[in-house]
Write a protein that holds these residues in place. Structure first.
Motif, PDB file in Angstrom:
ATOM      1  N   ARG A  94      63.501  -8.924 -52.687  1.00  0.00           N
ATOM      2  CA  ARG A  94      63.561  -8.848 -51.373  1.00  0.00           C
ATOM      3  C   ARG A  94      64.326 -10.282 -50.774  1.00  0.00           C
ATOM      4  N   ALA A  95      64.770 -10.237 -49.520  1.00  0.00           N
ATOM      5  CA  ALA A  95      65.487 -11.360 -49.332  1.00  0.00           C
ATOM      6  C   ALA A  95      64.735 -12.786 -49.129  1.00  0.00           C
ATOM      7  N   ASP A 130      69.692  -6.164 -45.134  1.00  0.00           N
ATOM      8  CA  ASP A 130      68.789  -6.566 -46.361  1.00  0.00           C
ATOM      9  C   ASP A 130      69.778  -6.739 -47.524  1.00  0.00           C
ATOM     10  N   GLU A 141      70.778  -3.736 -55.143  1.00  0.00           N
ATOM     11  CA  GLU A 141      70.161  -2.456 -54.456  1.00  0.00           C
ATOM     12  C   GLU A 141      69.745  -1.371 -55.668  1.00  0.00           C
ATOM     13  N   THR A 173      64.191   2.251 -48.084  1.00  0.00           N
ATOM     14  CA  THR A 173      64.390   0.888 -48.138  1.00  0.00           C
ATOM     15  C   THR A 173      64.069   0.353 -46.912  1.00  0.00           C
ATOM     16  N   GLN A 174      63.590  -1.079 -46.796  1.00  0.00           N
ATOM     17  CA  GLN A 174      63.181  -1.694 -45.829  1.00  0.00           C
ATOM     18  C   GLN A 174      64.164  -1.732 -44.801  1.00  0.00           C
ATOM     19  N   ALA A 175      65.412  -1.720 -44.874  1.00  0.00           N
ATOM     20  CA  ALA A 175      66.449  -2.000 -43.900  1.00  0.00           C
ATOM     21  C   ALA A 175      66.471  -0.494 -43.441  1.00  0.00           C
ATOM     22  N   ASN A 191      63.773  -0.747 -40.645  1.00  0.00           N
ATOM     23  CA  ASN A 191      64.097  -1.853 -39.628  1.00  0.00           C
ATOM     24  C   ASN A 191      64.946  -1.122 -38.543  1.00  0.00           C
TER      25      ASN A 191
END
Length: 281
Positions: free
Chosen positions: A19-20, A78, A118, A254-256, A259
Motif C-alpha cells: 500500500r502506498a 495506487d 501490483e 483493488t483499492q484503486a 476509489n
C-alpha cells in the motif's frame, strides 16, 4: 484473506507493504508519470516534470481538494507501495532533487516497480484461495520470482522484460480464477470478460462467479449487486454505483477500483480494503 503470505524462499510478504506510503516516497507519481488534461486531470504534464502542486516536502499542495480542483485521477491512483520501495530501497533514500543525477533512472524504474508490486498484490491473494490449492506451489514460485525482481539494482530494470513476466503471471492468475469461481452456484458464472457494460443497469444482479476481467463498468448501476467470487481484475469501475453491493470474496479487487467508484455504508468490502472517504458513511 490473510494480509501476509509465507512462501519458500520468500520473506514474509505483508500486504501492508503493498500500500502506498507517501511519507516515505519522493512524490514519484507526481513526477514520473504523464498527465493528460481530461476529466481526470486538470493539466497536461510530461513524464519527468513535477506537478505544479508538488511541494518541497513531496506532499501534494491540494491533497484535500483534489476532486474539486479537477484531479480526481490522482485520488484513485495506487502505486501498490512501489513509490517507497524505489525511494528507500532501490535508490537507498537518495532524493532526486538533491541528487539530480538519479532522477532520470528513478523515474524509469518507478512505473516498472509499480507493475511488479501490483502483481505481488494479486499473487498474495491467489495464494490465499483454498479452491486453487493445486496451484499453490506454482503460485509461490511466481511470487518468489516477482519479489526477487523488485530487489534488483536500478540498472537492471532497463533490460527487464516486465511485459513477458506479466503475461506469465496473468496466465497463472486466470487458472487460479477458474478454480476459485467454480465454487459459485451452477449457471452463475457469466462470461463478461472485456465486455462493454458502460452505464449498464445491473441493480441487484447476481454476478457470483462472473468473469469481469477487463470489463468496462463505467457509470454502471451495480446497486445491491452480488459480486462474490466475481473476477474483477482490471475491471473499470469509474463512477460505477456500488451502493449496497456485496464485494466480499470478489477476486483480485483493488483499492484503486473502489476509489474510482461510488458506494455507501451498506457496500460490503473484503477485509484488506477500506471504504473510500468520498463515499461518506
Amino acid at each position: 484473506m490473510p494480509d501476509n503470505v509465507q512462501g519458500p524462499g520468500t520473506d514474509r510478504i505483508d500486504r501492508a507493504e503493498l500500500r502506498a506510503d507517501c511519507a516515505n516516497c519522493f512524490g514519484l507519481c507526481c513526477v514520473a508519470l504523464t498527465l493528460a488534461r481530461s476529466a481526470d486531470f486538470a493539466i497536461n504534464k510530461d513524464a519527468g516534470k513535477p506537478c505544479r502542486h508538488l511541494r518541497e516536502d513531496y506532499r501534494c499542495g491540494i491533497h484535500t481538494e483534489l476532486r474539486t480542483q479537477g484531479f480526481p485521477g490522482c485520488t484513485v491512483y495506487d502505486c501498490f507501495g512501489a513509490g517507497q520501495k524505489v525511494s528507500r530501497e532501490t535508490f537507498d533514500g537518495q532524493d532526486w532533487r538533491r541528487a539530480p543525477q538519479t532522477a532520470h533512472q528513478m523515474f524509469q524504474v518507478f512505473p516498472v516497480m509499480r507493475q511488479l508490486h501490483e502483481l505481488l498484490w494479486y499473487l498474495t491473494e491467489a495464494l490465499s484461495l483454498e479452491p486453487a490449492r493445486s496451484l499453490h506451489a506454482e503460485i509461490r514460485r511466481s511470487l518468489d520470482e516477482t519479489e526477487r525482481l523488485t530487489h534488483l539494482p536500478a540498472e537492471a530494470f532497463t533490460d527487464l522484460d516486465v511485459a513477458a513476466h506479466r503475461d506469465d503471471v496473468a496466465a497463472l492468475l486466470l487458472r487460479t480464477s477458474e478454480l476459485a469461481r467454480a465454487a459459485a452456484p451452477r449457471g452463475k458464472k457469466r462470461d463478461h470478460r472485456g465486455a462493454d457494460l458502460i452505464g449498464a443497469r445491473l441493480e441487484g444482479a447476481d454476478l457470483r462467479g462472473a468473469d469481469l476481467r477487463g470489463a468496462y463498468l463505467i457509470a454502471a448501476d451495480l446497486k445491491g449487486a452480488d459480486l462474490r467470487l466475481a473476477d474483477v481484475i482490471g475491471a473499470d469501475f469509474r463512477d460505477a454505483d456500488l451502493s449496497g453491493a456485496d464485494l466480499t470474496g470478489s477476486l483480485f479487487l483493488t483499492q484503486a477500483q473502489l476509489n474510482s467508484a461510488r458506494g455507501d455504508a451498506a457496500t460490503r468490502l473484503p477485509p484488506p480494503l477500506s471504504r473510500p472517504t468520498h463515499w461518506g458513511q
